[in-house]
Design a protein around this motif. Structure first.
Motif, PDB file in Angstrom:
ATOM      1  N   ALA A  42      10.943   6.738   5.053  1.00  0.00           N
ATOM      2  CA  ALA A  42      11.456   7.964   4.789  1.00  0.00           C
ATOM      3  C   ALA A  42      11.886   8.955   5.813  1.00  0.00           C
ATOM      4  N   ALA A  43      11.466   8.588   6.863  1.00  0.00           N
ATOM      5  CA  ALA A  43      11.460   9.675   8.105  1.00  0.00           C
ATOM      6  C   ALA A  43      13.022   9.261   8.667  1.00  0.00           C
ATOM      7  N   PRO A  44      13.442  10.407   9.412  1.00  0.00           N
ATOM      8  CA  PRO A  44      14.695  10.407   9.936  1.00  0.00           C
ATOM      9  C   PRO A  44      14.911   9.408  10.978  1.00  0.00           C
ATOM     10  N   VAL A  45      14.517   8.322  10.952  1.00  0.00           N
ATOM     11  CA  VAL A  45      14.468   7.479  11.971  1.00  0.00           C
ATOM     12  C   VAL A  45      15.304   6.155  11.764  1.00  0.00           C
ATOM     13  N   PHE A 105       5.275  12.174  -2.100  1.00  0.00           N
ATOM     14  CA  PHE A 105       5.316  11.125  -3.078  1.00  0.00           C
ATOM     15  C   PHE A 105       4.372  11.189  -4.100  1.00  0.00           C
ATOM     16  N   LYS A 116       6.465   3.476   3.007  1.00  0.00           N
ATOM     17  CA  LYS A 116       7.280   4.691   2.582  1.00  0.00           C
ATOM     18  C   LYS A 116       7.474   5.721   3.258  1.00  0.00           C
ATOM     19  N   GLU A 117       6.214   6.099   3.940  1.00  0.00           N
ATOM     20  CA  GLU A 117       6.204   7.308   4.719  1.00  0.00           C
ATOM     21  C   GLU A 117       7.179   7.170   5.875  1.00  0.00           C
ATOM     22  N   LEU A 139       0.726  -1.036  -0.007  1.00  0.00           N
ATOM     23  CA  LEU A 139       0.049   0.060   0.126  1.00  0.00           C
ATOM     24  C   LEU A 139       0.913   1.106  -0.194  1.00  0.00           C
ATOM     25  N   ASP A 140       2.147   1.117   0.067  1.00  0.00           N
ATOM     26  CA  ASP A 140       3.104   2.151   0.143  1.00  0.00           C
ATOM     27  C   ASP A 140       3.115   3.124   1.042  1.00  0.00           C
ATOM     28  N   PHE A 141       2.296   2.679   2.189  1.00  0.00           N
ATOM     29  CA  PHE A 141       2.073   3.371   3.445  1.00  0.00           C
ATOM     30  C   PHE A 141       3.372   3.218   4.335  1.00  0.00           C
ATOM     31  N   ARG A 191      17.591  13.532   5.764  1.00  0.00           N
ATOM     32  CA  ARG A 191      16.195  13.220   6.209  1.00  0.00           C
ATOM     33  C   ARG A 191      15.595  14.356   7.061  1.00  0.00           C
ATOM     34  N   GLN A 192      16.285  14.874   7.996  1.00  0.00           N
ATOM     35  CA  GLN A 192      15.666  15.685   8.894  1.00  0.00           C
ATOM     36  C   GLN A 192      15.392  17.110   8.307  1.00  0.00           C
ATOM     37  N   LEU A 252      20.620  10.265   7.502  1.00  0.00           N
ATOM     38  CA  LEU A 252      19.642  10.650   8.722  1.00  0.00           C
ATOM     39  C   LEU A 252      19.566  12.217   8.701  1.00  0.00           C
ATOM     40  N   LEU A 311      16.369   7.876  -0.255  1.00  0.00           N
ATOM     41  CA  LEU A 311      15.528   6.842  -0.436  1.00  0.00           C
ATOM     42  C   LEU A 311      15.917   5.728  -1.158  1.00  0.00           C
ATOM     43  N   GLU A 333       2.997   8.644  -5.474  1.00  0.00           N
ATOM     44  CA  GLU A 333       1.855   7.695  -5.165  1.00  0.00           C
ATOM     45  C   GLU A 333       1.353   7.831  -3.647  1.00  0.00           C
ATOM     46  N   PRO A 334       0.157   7.541  -3.571  1.00  0.00           N
ATOM     47  CA  PRO A 334      -0.512   7.763  -2.092  1.00  0.00           C
ATOM     48  C   PRO A 334       0.286   6.775  -1.026  1.00  0.00           C
ATOM     49  N   THR A 335       0.646   7.469   0.030  1.00  0.00           N
ATOM     50  CA  THR A 335       1.216   7.017   1.146  1.00  0.00           C
ATOM     51  C   THR A 335       0.741   7.259   2.458  1.00  0.00           C
ATOM     52  N   HIS A 379      14.003  10.512  -5.330  1.00  0.00           N
ATOM     53  CA  HIS A 379      14.173   9.391  -4.403  1.00  0.00           C
ATOM     54  C   HIS A 379      15.828   9.542  -3.951  1.00  0.00           C
TER      55      HIS A 379
END
Ligand SMILES: Nc1ncnc2c1ncn2[C@@H]1O[C@H](COP(=O)(O)OP(=O)(O)OP(=O)(O)O)[C@@H](O)[C@H]1O
Ligand SMILES: [Mg+2]
Lengths: 260, 322
Positions: free
Chosen positions: A95-98, B82, A91-92, A87-89, B75-76, B72, B52, B84-86, B47
């Protein structure tokens, strides 16, 4: 610490999702109860296993059924990551700084919390059902039930890690049946959930001793069934479960770090 | 100091060269547009900049940090919307923003206020506590944009940000993007297939095809690079003769009963052109747009079609054939 907040955020998200999927909670309760009542009662008195007085077959398999529900619940929870990725969820989150270990830990803790809630419900309902089926049963002590929770935690944590780790390798749900058939079922049937550990053929003895869930089932029986005599020393049970959980956490972390 | 600098950036998937050696330098507060046909490598480029995807070779420095060595840190400082839906459809709109805020270290005290502000911006206040699975496509897109800017990124990557939005909302979002750049000096890289979006927002545009940047300049210069306006004359006896001596006519061509002229500064020269030509029945003047630029470099149209584009499209297709 940012990483800590992130672990907490993912954990919270998983728990919210869990409480919203009522059908998942209900089915996770239903299948163990069906096993107990329809399978356990069906075989009550017909199988000749030396159970201590007051423990009928239904009571005997109850700890095994509890482990089963945690096992299947946790493995599917882990494999569910395939869905998140589809579902690509995810990805969010990715992508986070985690860091990946934090994301993994958040996920594992989420799944573990779900399992603990399920186990607490199941222990309560199960205790009532056992009492109804067999009035002679001395019952599950509240202390025993409380002590069972940390064991449930180890089982849930390790199996969720295993499921998450394997889930990173898939990009579709094909192949899931293979995991269920060749991993989840053997783990369940070789755990002594449905039969005692003594007097097994040699190959089954070896296989059951290699299965970490055997130690969980044995320990849970000791804690939950008054009069049950542990087949393996509780210290060994705890030791094996802790080591196994640490290994699985490591496995899941590595797999998460390698995930694209 | 550029805030984004890439050096020979490449990403290969086996035989497919998704990104094939890109050198970019983007400065603070710039809105940079990446335009290119489907599969050109826009998303892959974004990306890689957002850490990514790992480049096959080459390097990128974003907000002062190497994307491979210190992901990191990068990314901060960046935000990503994106293509496509995320969104997490099991959560509400508000919860999606809250999750993002936590992941990006927005402090607990600031989160509710910031969330309210963003919901207002994208006009979702009334639906904030509905589950995202009950949102329309446009509502989801708006929420994603709000989410991308929640943590005040220094650099924002927008992959086809206004795809599927109604004109009013697009206008809203554009205005906010411009405001962010004006007030916070946010640097923005966006990809788009919409000519009006690129025209309105972008300071510079890079046209990318087959993983390579094939043109890079301001929208004005790109349009000017086509050599001038096109004047289309329908004549009884089409001929290019009268125009051959005119310095400001860069090219002339007969097409059926029409003559097509590429003319520098057409408004000052139109009168002279008409004077010198006999039997003109109909005149059309076309000023090049980004669509024409896009067409010239990639051989394809941008997504948004206008009536005129078709005419110039034919003209340029024939020019390329020469
Ligand atoms: N994970 C992948 N594996 C293999 N090939 C890929 C992968 N991701 C992208 N590609 C290929 O790389 C090329 C560039 O893709 P990319 O998504 O960057 O294009 P794009 O410019 O964003 O296109 P669009 O306008 O359709 O979004 C395409 O040929 C695509 O098929
Ligand atoms: Mg794309």
């Amino acid at each position: 610490m940012g990483e800590f907040a992130a672990v907490q955020a993912i954990w919270l998200r998983e728990f919210k999702v869990f409480t919203r999927e009522k059908s998942r909670v209900i089915s996770s309760m239903a299948s163990p109860l069906i096993w107990m009542v329809l399978f356990g009662v069906g075989l009550n008195g017909r199988v000749d296993i030396a159970t201590p007085p007051g423990i009928d077959y239904t009571a005997f398999i109850f700890p095994g059924v509890l482990v089963m529900s945690i096992l299947f619940g946790s493995i599917f929870y882990g494999l569910y990551i395939v869905w998140d990725r589809k579902l690509d969820f995810l990805k969010e989150v990715l992508a986070a700084p985690v860091s990946r270990p934090s994301i993994f830990l958040g996920k594992v803790l989420g799944g573990t919390t779900d399992s603990l809630v399920q186990a607490a419900l199941l222990l309560t309902v199960g205790a009532l059902v056992l009492k109804l089926i067999n009035p002679v049963f001395t019952g599950i002590s509240p202390v025993g039930a409380l002590l069972a929770l940390p064991i449930v935690l180890l089982v849930a944590m390790s199996i969720a890690s295993l499921g998450l780790g394997i889930g990173t390798l898939f990009d579709s749900f094909e192949g899931f049946q293979v995991i269920v058939s060749f991993l989840a079922f053997p783990l369940f049937f070789l755990s002594g959930a449905l039969y005692p550990l003594e007097g097994l053929p040699a190959f089954l003895t070896v296989l059951t001793r290699l299965n970490p869930l055997t130690y969980a089932v044995d320990l849970l029986r000791t804690l939950l069934l008054p009069g049950y005599v542990a087949q393996i020393s509780p210290a060994l049970d705890v030791g094996v479960l802790v080591v196994w959980t640490v290994i699985m956490l490591g496995f899941g972390t590595v797999m998460f770090q390698r995930m694209k | 100091m550029p805030v984004i600098a890439t050096h020979d950036l490449r990403k290969h998937y086996g035989e497919v060269k998704a990104v094939d050696g890109i050198d970019l330098s983007i400065s603070e507060g710039e809105i940079f547009g990446l335009l290119g046909p489907n599969g050109a490598g826009k998303t892959t480029t974004l990306h890689m900049l957002a850490t990514l995807q790992r480049p096959t070779s080459g390097s990128a420095v974003v907000a002062g940090f190497d994307t491979v060595k210190q992901p990191l840190k990068v990314r901060q400082r960046v935000g990503m919307v994106f293509q496509e839906p995320t969104l997490d459809s099991t959560l509400t709109g508000r919860e999606n923003l809250d999750l993002h805020g936590r992941l990006y270290g927005v402090k607990g005290k600031e989160r509710p206020g910031r969330i309210a502000e963003l919901l207002k911006l994208v006009d979702l206040e009334g639906r904030a506590d509905d589950f995202v699975k009950h949102y329309s496509g446009g509502m989801k897109r708006r929420l994603e944009i709000a989410r991308g800017i929640m943590h005040h990124p220094e650099i924002l990557f927008l992959d086809e940000p206004t795809l599927g939005l109604d004109p009013q909302t697009r206008e809203h979002i554009w205005a906010y993007i411009e405001k962010m750049v004006a007030e916070q000096h946010t640097t923005i890289i966006l990809t788009t297939h919409y000519m009006d979006e690129a025209d309105r927002l972008c300071d510079r545009i890079g046209i990318i095809d087959h993983g390579k940047i094939i043109a890079l300049d301001t929208p004005e210069n790109l349009c000017a690079s086509l050599g001038g306006d096109v004047v289309k004359l329908r004549m009884a006896n089409p001929t290019t003769k009268p125009f051959e001596a005119m310095k400001f006519v860069k090219a002339a061509e007969i097409k059926g009963n029409e003559v097509l002229l590429t003319v520098e500064d057409s408004s000052s020269h139109l009168a002279e052109i008409l004077q010198r030509s006999d039997g003109v029945q109909h005149v059309e003047l076309h000023t090049p747009t980004l669509n024409d630029v896009f067409l010239k470099f990639t051989g394809r149209e941008m997504r948004e079609e206008s009536g005129e584009g078709g005419f110039l499209a034919d003209y340029q297709a024939s020019q390329r054939g020469h």
